[in-house]
Design an enzyme around this catalytic site. Structure first.
Site, mmCIF file in Angstrom:
data_model
loop_
_atom_site.group_PDB
_atom_site.id
_atom_site.type_symbol
_atom_site.label_atom_id
_atom_site.label_comp_id
_atom_site.label_asym_id
_atom_site.label_seq_id
_atom_site.Cartn_x
_atom_site.Cartn_y
_atom_site.Cartn_z
ATOM 1 N N SER A 67 0.838 -1.195 0.000
ATOM 2 C CA SER A 67 0.000 0.000 0.000
ATOM 3 C C SER A 67 0.875 1.247 0.000
ATOM 4 C CB SER A 67 -0.887 0.010 1.251
ATOM 5 O OG SER A 67 -1.575 1.234 1.405
ATOM 6 N N TYR A 98 -2.496 -1.424 10.136
ATOM 7 C CA TYR A 98 -2.500 -1.456 8.671
ATOM 8 C C TYR A 98 -1.175 -0.932 8.130
ATOM 9 C CZ TYR A 98 -4.208 -0.926 3.897
ATOM 10 O OH TYR A 98 -4.371 -1.033 2.539
ATOM 11 N N LYS A 130 1.529 -3.295 6.035
ATOM 12 C CA LYS A 130 1.821 -3.033 4.633
ATOM 13 C C LYS A 130 3.295 -2.705 4.409
ATOM 14 C CE LYS A 130 -2.197 -3.939 3.000
ATOM 15 N NZ LYS A 130 -2.400 -5.136 2.141
#
Length: 303
Positions: A145, A158, A162
């Site tokens: 990401s 998150y 990532k």
């Protein structure tokens, strides 16, 4: 528009896609099927996965409802798909979720679940598929990401996951290059997926955070644009897939983004938005979307 030779080369390949029931995974499956790719699709959400197989034609699709955190289940899924179609040429390690809330307030079990799916799930996917991919000198695309190099308060799990899988992909590339296998990482910005839509619906703090981001960072990109980039990446065995293309520049700017200078914009708003997010998470009674919470119950149910 004429189809490029690299895209045409997809015909007859076999692709494994995790997190394939909806969003980027499902739309990439549709696009690859249109290019003559056989598909091995996994997801924890069995109903939309079966509907997708029926839509695409079950003669071209093998689906397995399973949890990417379960290595034996992933190994069985890959073995069944490879037995049916002859092997695995392409892997899109796409399954991923996010949590809401500061480190002090996020539900620890949800934090762990994010790390398990987003990091351990990528390892399990690659581990299960790699023998077949090596045999066929294939390609693996790990979905990281923009968040790998642009941290945001309230989304720590998150962000960390990532960043971790980007580095994982870089390391695996070095391990398998001599086998003729290529490995890339994909770095989407905000994409109009269920993950982003659920966060917008659940949290006014998330919506406000997007508004105060600088320039293009506040924009949401369509799933169609993302899928087009993913298909080109899979066809061209690309080292990086950036969606939109300007995301690649931010990777090179990571030292600046992580500096005191880079922190300034976020620090202007964090003292207001992070407590608001924590309040909203407390009212919700969950640290992730309702959909993820329901699927977590499926994952832990007795088999």
């Amino acid at each position: 528009m004429p189809i490029s030779p690299s895209i045409r080369a997809l015909e007859g390949k076999v692709a494994l896609i995790t997190g394939a029931a909806r969003g980027i995974g499902a739309e990439t499956a549709r696009a690859l099927a249109g290019h003559g790719v056989k598909l091995v699709l996994t997801d924890l959400d069995a109903e939309p996965l079966a509907a997708l197989a029926a839509e695409l034609g079950e003669e071209n699709v093998h689906t397995v409802a399973c949890d990417v955190c379960d290595l034996p289940a992933m190994e069985r899924a890959v073995a069944a798909g490879a037995a049916r179609f002859g092997g695995i040429d392409l892997v899109l390690a796409n399954a991923g979720i996010a949590s809401y809330g500061s480190v002090l307030r996020v539900d620890p079990a949800t934090f762990k679940r994010v790390m398990d799916i987003n990091v351990l799930g990528v390892f399990n996917t690659v581990r299960a598929a790699l023998p077949s991919v090596i045999e066929r000198k294939g390609y693996i695309l790990v979905v990281s990401s923009l968040a790998a190099f642009t941290p945001a308060p309230g989304l720590v799990a998150y962000n960390a996951s990532k960043a971790g899988v980007e580095h994982f992909a870089d390391a695996v590339r070095l391990e398998v290059a001599h086998h003729g296998v290529a490995v890339g990482s994909a770095h989407p910005s905000w994409i109009d997926t269920p993950l982003v839509r659920d966060a917008k619906q659940d949290l006014s703090a998330f919506r406000q955070m997007l508004k105060v981001l600088p320039g293009p960072l506040k924009r949401t990109t369509s799933v169609e644009v993302c899928v087009e980039a993913f298909v080109k990446g899979l066809a061209g065995r690309k080292r990086r897939v950036n969606v939109p293309g300007w995301v690649g520049a931010l990777r090179w700017l990571k030292p600046v983004i992580a500096s005191r200078l880079g922190d300034r914009q976020t620090l202007k708003h964090a003292p207001r938005l992070l407590p608001l997010m924590d309040e909203e998470v407390a009212r919700l009674g969950r640290s992730t979307s309702a959909r993820n919470t329901a699927l977590d119950d499926v994952a832990v149910a007795p088999k």
